[in-house]
Design an enzyme around this catalytic site. Structure first.
Site: not given
Ligand code: ITT
Length: 191
Positions: A37, A66-67, A145-146, A168
């Site tokens: 979590e 974490d981005s 992605f994303g 990238k």
């Protein structure tokens, strides 16, 4: 030594593996049922939390990312909630474009925090990278992605989704973060 890559996101995993492939470290992927979590208030806190918990649960070294994407005119949204902004990546893009509408300020930044935890859960290395850009009016490009199809980087006149993986990797938030941690990772794993 083994290093567990603590992510369940396939797009991220591919990029993390590419940054780590030249090191002589055996990479393993986090068990699918091990969900952590994300209760931190910052990207660095969340990266540390994920790395620590996965390291403790597996008894191995772990690396977590974490981005997110922070849009200036949306007061930094979706930010920490980038993954949970809508049920699918495509819907996340639709929602963001809708919320931003035709707002003239399209400035945004991608942030990536990376943390490496020791088997006892303590943090050995933390690093954060940032990439500045703007939000396009419509999705452009098919790579990545994303939010990649709507994140435009003026310096190279392309969205993340139009760039080769190599380009990238050089300029992205994740690229910056990994360039920061790689030397330290090498030292840690060679000793
Ligand atoms: P893990 O926690 O399992 O690693 P996650 O997808 O939940 O996977 P985050 O909480 O860090 O990871 O959410 C980051 C979100 O930000 C991710 O789902 C993408 O939507 C977005 N994101 C991060 N880096 C990106 C990139 O390079 N290109 C496009 N979108 C990106």
């Amino acid at each position: 030594k083994i290093l567990i890559v603590a992510t369940g996101n396939p797009g991220k995993l591919k990029e993390m593996q590419a940054y780590l492939e030249d090191l002589e470290i055996e990479l393993q992927i986090k068990p699918k049922d091990l969900e952590i979590e994300e209760t931190g208030k910052t990207f660095v806190e969340n990266a540390a939390l994920k790395a620590s918990q996965v390291a403790l649960a597996t008894g191995e070294w772990a690396i977590a990312d974490d981005s997110g994407l922070a849009v200036e005119a949306l007061n930094g949204a979706p930010g920490l909630y980038s993954a949970r902004y809508a049920p699918t990546e495509a819907e996340c893009i639709v929602r963001l474009l809708k919320e931003l509408g035709d707002h003239p300020n399209r400035n945004a930044e991608f942030i990536c925090a990376v943390a490496i935890a020791r088997p006892d859960g303590s943090i050995a290395v933390e690093y954060q990278g940032i990439c500045q850009g703007t939000i396009t009016n419509e999705p452009t490009g098919i790579g990545g992605f994303g939010y990649d199809p709507i994140f435009y980087v003026p310096q190279v006149n392309m969205t993340f989704a139009q760039m080769s993986a190599e380009l990238k990797h050089k300029i992205s938030h994740r690229g910056q973060a990994f360039q920061g941690i790689l030397p330290q990772l090498q030292t840690l794993f060679e000793s």
